[in-house]
Write an enzyme that holds these catalytic residues in place. Structure first.
Site, PDB file in Angstrom:
ATOM      1  N   GLY A 163      48.177  38.325  40.896  1.00  0.00           N
ATOM      2  CA  GLY A 163      47.893  39.534  40.135  1.00  0.00           C
ATOM      3  C   GLY A 163      47.713  40.725  41.063  1.00  0.00           C
ATOM      4  N   ALA A 164      47.016  40.487  42.174  1.00  0.00           N
ATOM      5  CA  ALA A 164      46.754  41.556  43.130  1.00  0.00           C
ATOM      6  C   ALA A 164      46.237  40.924  44.420  1.00  0.00           C
ATOM      7  CB  ALA A 164      45.708  42.521  42.576  1.00  0.00           C
ATOM      8  N   MET A 165      46.249  41.706  45.491  1.00  0.00           N
ATOM      9  CA  MET A 165      45.792  41.187  46.784  1.00  0.00           C
ATOM     10  C   MET A 165      45.034  42.264  47.531  1.00  0.00           C
ATOM     11  SD  MET A 165      45.626  38.801  49.014  1.00  0.00           S
ATOM     12  CE  MET A 165      44.701  39.128  50.515  1.00  0.00           C
ATOM     13  N   GLU A 166      43.867  41.871  48.036  1.00  0.00           N
ATOM     14  CA  GLU A 166      42.880  42.835  48.540  1.00  0.00           C
ATOM     15  C   GLU A 166      43.090  43.288  49.979  1.00  0.00           C
ATOM     16  OE1 GLU A 166      42.226  39.595  47.753  1.00  0.00           O
ATOM     17  OE2 GLU A 166      40.905  38.670  49.236  1.00  0.00           O
ATOM     18  N   HIS A 189      37.866  44.135  40.945  1.00  0.00           N
ATOM     19  CA  HIS A 189      37.843  42.874  41.697  1.00  0.00           C
ATOM     20  C   HIS A 189      38.329  43.100  43.136  1.00  0.00           C
ATOM     21  CE1 HIS A 189      38.526  38.391  41.949  1.00  0.00           C
ATOM     22  NE2 HIS A 189      39.383  38.782  42.877  1.00  0.00           N
ATOM     23  N   GLU A 190      39.474  43.735  43.254  1.00  0.00           N
ATOM     24  CA  GLU A 190      40.054  43.893  44.599  1.00  0.00           C
ATOM     25  C   GLU A 190      39.204  44.812  45.465  1.00  0.00           C
ATOM     26  OE1 GLU A 190      42.258  41.840  45.340  1.00  0.00           O
ATOM     27  OE2 GLU A 190      42.661  41.230  43.278  1.00  0.00           O
ATOM     28  N   GLU A 228      36.076  34.697  46.050  1.00  0.00           N
ATOM     29  CA  GLU A 228      36.639  34.836  44.704  1.00  0.00           C
ATOM     30  C   GLU A 228      35.588  34.774  43.605  1.00  0.00           C
ATOM     31  OE1 GLU A 228      39.228  36.117  44.517  1.00  0.00           O
ATOM     32  OE2 GLU A 228      40.271  35.624  46.380  1.00  0.00           O
TER      33      GLU A 228
HETATM   34 ZN   LIG Z   1      40.169  37.879  44.598  1.00  0.00          ZN
END
Ligand SMILES: [Zn+2]
Length: 953
Positions: A356-359, A392-393, A415
């Site tokens: 979904g996404a990456m931090e 979240h990210e 997480e």
């Molecule tokens: Zn995460």
């Protein structure tokens, strides 16, 4: 990372997870665990004076006296069992040479999708040794030269080798390198793959209609090694200077701001973009993106330059995420007591993205559907979802990036925590979302469901070989992690929680941690035995079922609580492991006189406790676990349960408690403790809360899947229509002026559910609205499109499908494509479903979206065997397209878990024994367990439910 791609209103909203069970070791003590995960697995490189330690029998065996137990999976074919035991050998990198700083220059070539790289890594050599060992895979390493910083002498490596299985690169030097410091120069080439990992290519349509490509990175968990040789373990932190040699007209981004741009003498169309030095960080957080993007920007009140990068022509769709970002940064600064440490934060939408996404620190990458908001085209559900993912990210910028887990076993620290904090952030920014109530249906219940299987795993799970890492990005790490942190937050209170977090982040800044480090900080802040309590939740899988008995003694209510492990499979209550489980459970009660205020909060440390509650009248109900905060199920005897019904009907019980009661009861039905939940659902007919309806919808959705295999499926659907008809009349089809966010979501939810029950009036209205929409007479609001698309296709023929595929191809918004794609599998016509499956793997569908279209077919009883056969027929194609975990595990889960016969269970087991897919082992075991549970459930309840429905309709 945001692994789960899900929206709250997916018709069948059980999208999750990942695979594999093995004999999970548990550790008698923290010290033992630390030793195993650090020194034991990190032999120094052998030298004559120090031979490598023996490396067999990695996992300590459970002893009978061990407090925590995990059960090995059962019911597996011998082939699967054999595979399970032949675990891949794995050693962590040796510590003879450790990185201090990387200087990396990458020059991509978009004509043939390759890249060239030059890298200087400053190393500290801890002991004299002939080899430098790091990670690399699918790279062609051309040269390795060592330069000793003491003597200034250069030394070319005698041999260079890359083991593609272990992903280890070794440069051997003779004479051996002396302890001290120096720099290794590496030159290499690689390819920009289309597998959405490492440094890869992402396709988009240019303004001329031609396919074009951006070059982007995705390194978590272990794919930085595909882009440049590196010490690719989270504990090997170093600083990074990235330089990119790119065309002058391209946007080129990395973690840090641009430091300078230099000419590239060999080609005047190119230039060299050099970025500032990064803070000390792990390799999995490095990122760079090169391509055609535009952006919107602002500066947050705490002085951070924020930008959202979008595909050309879509920068307005970045405004929502930008405003969330600018507000979240100062909020987190205040919450953590620590400022965001980088000068800029970019968020960028990537067309092809597997998670979904990456931090990545300073450069967060997102799937387009998790970042872009179009005022007309984006639904309320998606908008809320995007706020959560952005929150979240950004939480990871502290929790994960600033302080990082020492090894993947502690992934849940990243997480679970980010999945908790995203709700804090959205609750702060959008109180109207009532997001903490939604936490229970979206996060808490998902975790309980998965964790009730014997093939679940503890939160802290030993991880070895890189291929095992992907498997733990599942609902245990994310959702159970977040749920137990929420329970802990309540147990110690917000003030001590924040204080403890600040201690933790400050003490371990730019370093790595174990789970115990977090407990220690929270213990210091609160004075409570956090490590002791929380160990029972992170080191053993599962959760307790608390049985309640009560009696009145004068004006005192005496509550007797007993805990045992909850199993979805009732047969496991007789297993010898059953009694070995026990938890330290924070418990609380509320009563009829003040349902909103918990009374008598205490810690249940034994298997049986008696709690006396003074001042409770004999006619008052008392409920355990107010607010559904504790991560456990509650079983009331029928005479106590019935006392809650009036409080549900007149909504005196708060929404979270209505949800908690319903979901616990449903879990009792699943595990054979109770026969049906349908009778109780009647008490919810006057319900008006979105999240409570969402919970009812979950229950009905699961039952709809199961009862599709019975003779009374039509009666069940009628019951469903009857149950939802009151609220459907009240929400109607037309959005009301000034209605709330939750009212909008409630309308979509209710109409979707009616569509799934085949409600003719809703389906006809869907057809009418789609005609108007296509004629340009009346646009369908984004929130109602899933209802309309699903309604239309459910009775559609091949012509209908063609019309919808045309809409799919013509849309340039991935959210719209996603909505259409996930609707297609609701068709009942077999020819249509076959074509849907072919479409899913066609050129028209991105690899990231294929699985969701296939899943939509697999969620339909008529389509399930088709989708499963299609999967088997295309095993080679799918295996190559999705070489590890993530998307493929999700596909396997949703295609198979709703079968209901032993024959299906065997067929699935045998297929995967013969055709193992990397990263799906645990998923397969969970799926097979679920199929057998479905079969048991039907056998147990089929007759009773049939009788109930016959009388009810
Ligand atoms: Zn995460």
């Amino acid at each position: 990372m945001f692994q789960a791609i899900r929206t709250l209103l997916e018709v069948e909203k059980r999208l999750s997870l990942h695979p594999r069970t093995r004999l999970c070791p548990l550790f008698a003590s923290t010290t033992q665990q630390k030793r195993y995960f650090t020194s034991y697995k990190r032999p120094f490189l052998h030298s004559a004076s120090q031979p490598a330690p023996a490396h067999t029998c990695c996992f300590p065996i459970n002893s009978a006296s061990s407090k925590f137990v995990t059960i090995a999976s059962v019911n597996m074919s011998s082939a699967v069992e054999a595979k399970k035991t032949s675990k891949l050998e794995f050693q962590r990198l040796p510590l003879n040479a450790v990185p201090v700083h990387y200087d990396i220059t990458i020059k991509p070539n978009f004509d043939n999708f390759t890249f060239e790289g030059v890298e200087n890594i400053d190393l500290k050599i801890n002991e004299t040794s002939p080899n430098i060992v790091m990670n690399a895979v699918e790279l062609n390493i051309l040269k390795a030269v060592w330069k000793d910083s003491g003597t200034g002498k250069e030394q070319v490596a005698q041999t260079i080798s890359v083991d593609e299985t272990t992903e280890i690169f070794t440069a051997a030097f003779q004479p051996p390198l002396q302890s001290g410091t120096g720099t290794i120069l590496l030159e290499f080439t690689g390819s920009m793959n289309d597998k959405m990992k490492g440094f890869y290519r992402s396709k988009f349509k240019g303004s001329d209609g031609q396919d074009k490509y951006n070059g982007v990175t995705q390194f978590e968990a272990t794919d930085a090694r595909r882009a440049f040789p590196c010490f690719d373990e989270p504990s090997h932190k170093a600083t990074f200077n990235i330089s990119l040699v790119v065309e002058k007209n391209k946007t080129a981004l990395s973690n840090m701001p641009v430091k300078e741009i230099q000419a590239y003498p060999e080609d005047d169309k190119l230039h060299v973009v050099k970025y500032e030095r990064s803070p000390i960080m792990s390799t999995y957080l490095v990122a760079y993106c090169i391509g055609d993007f535009e952006y919107v920007e602002t500066t947050s009140s705490d002085g951070v330059l924020c930008r959202v990068y979008t595909p050309p022509g879509k920068k307005n769709q970045g405004k929502f995420a930008l405003s969330v970002t600018a507000k979240v940064l100062p909020y987190y600064k205040e919450y953590f007591g620590i400022a965001y440490p980088l000068p800029k934060l970019d968020l960028i939408a990537i067309a092809d993205f597997s998670a979904g996404a990456m931090e990545n620190w300073g450069l967060i990458t997102y799937r387009e559907t998790c970042l872009l908001v179009d005022e007309e085209e984006t639904s309320a559900t998606s908008r809320q979802w995007i706020a959560l993912v952005v929150g979240h990210e950004i939480a990871h910028q502290w929790f994960g990036n600033y302080v990082t887990m020492e090894w993947w076993t502690h992934l849940w620290l990243n997480e679970g925590y980010a999945s908790f904090v995203e709700f804090l952030c959205v609750d702060f920014l959008f109180p109207e979302y009532d997001i903490w109530t939604q936490f229970v249906t979206d996060t808490f219940v998902r975790a309980l469901e998965l964790d009730s299987l014997k093939n679940s795993h503890p939160i802290e799970v030993p991880v070895g070989h890189p291929r095992e890492v992907d498997e733990i990005f599942d609902d245990i790490s994310y959702s159970k992690g977040a749920s137990i942190i929420r329970m802990l937050h309540r147990y110690i209170g917000d003030a001590d929680f924040r204080k403890g977090m600040n201690i933790y982040l400050t003490r371990h800044q730019y370093k790595n941690t174990f789970t115990e480090d977090l407990w220690r900080s929270l213990e210091e802040a609160s004075g409570k035995p956090i490590g002791q309590v929380m160990g029972t939740w992170t080191k053993q899988m599962g959760f307790p079922l608390i049985r309640v008995q009560s009696e009145q003694n004068g004006d005192t209510r005496v509550m007797r609580l007993t805990q045992e492990k909850y199993w979805a499979d009732p047969n496991l209550k007789n297993s010898k492991e059953h009694n070995d489980y026990s938890w330290m459970v924070p418990v609380a009660f509320c009563s009829a006189s003040d349902p909103n205020t918990p009374i008598c909060q205490t810690l249940m440390e034994e298997k049986m406790v008696t709690v006396e509650l003074p001042g409770i009248r004999s006619d008052e109900w008392v409920k355990l676990n107010p607010g559904a905060v504790g991560f456990y199920r509650v079983r009331y005897p029928p005479e106590l349960l019935v006392e809650f019904l009036p409080a549900i009907k007149n909504k005196i019980l708060p929404p979270l408690d209505r949800i908690g009661l319903l979901d616990d009861l449903f879990a009792m039905v699943q595990s054979g403790e109770s026969s049906t939940v349908l009778r109780t659902l009647d008490a919810f007919k006057n319900e008006d809360n979105f999240t409570v309806w969402s919970s009812i919808s979950n229950v009905m959705s699961k039952l709809n899947l199961l009862f599709a295999y019975t003779d009374y499926h039509d009666q069940f659907k009628k019951f469903g229509i009857h149950l939802f008809s009151g609220i459907a009349d009240s929400v109607g089809w037309e959005p009301k002026e000034g209605e709330s966010h939750l009212d909008t979501m409630l309308r979509s939810l209710v109409l979707l559910r009616l569509t799934s029950f085949g409600h003719e009036k809703t389906i006809q209205e869907s057809k009418r609205r789609l005609n108007l929409h296509r004629n340009g007479d009346q646009t369908i609001p984004a929130d109602l499109r899933p209802v309309v698309y699903r309604g239309v296709i459910s009775e559609g023929d091949e012509e209908t499908l063609e019309m919808m595929l045309k809409m799919y191809r013509e849309s340039d918004m991935l959210e719209e494509q996603d909505r259409i794609g996930r609707s297609l599998g609701l068709a009942k016509n077999l020819n249509v479903l076959k074509k849907v499956l072919e479409f899913a793997i066609s050129e028209d569908v991105r690899s990231q979206d294929t699985v969701f279209i296939m899943i939509s077919v697999g969620m339909n009883k008529v389509g399930r065997p088709l989708a499963w056969n299609f999967f088997k027929e295309n095993k080679k194609f799918l295996g190559e397209r999705y070489p590890s975990g993530g998307l493929i595990a999700r596909l396997v889960k949703h295609l198979c878990e709703n079968f209901v016969t032993e024959e299906d269970a065997r067929s699935v087991t045998e297929f995967f024994a013969e055709n193992p897919f990397a990263g799906t082992e645990r998923t397969v075991q969970q799926v097979v367990e679920s199929i057998r549970l479905n079969e048991q459930w039907l056998k147990r309840d089929e007759r009773l439910v049939g009788e109930f429905l016959t009388n009810a309709i």
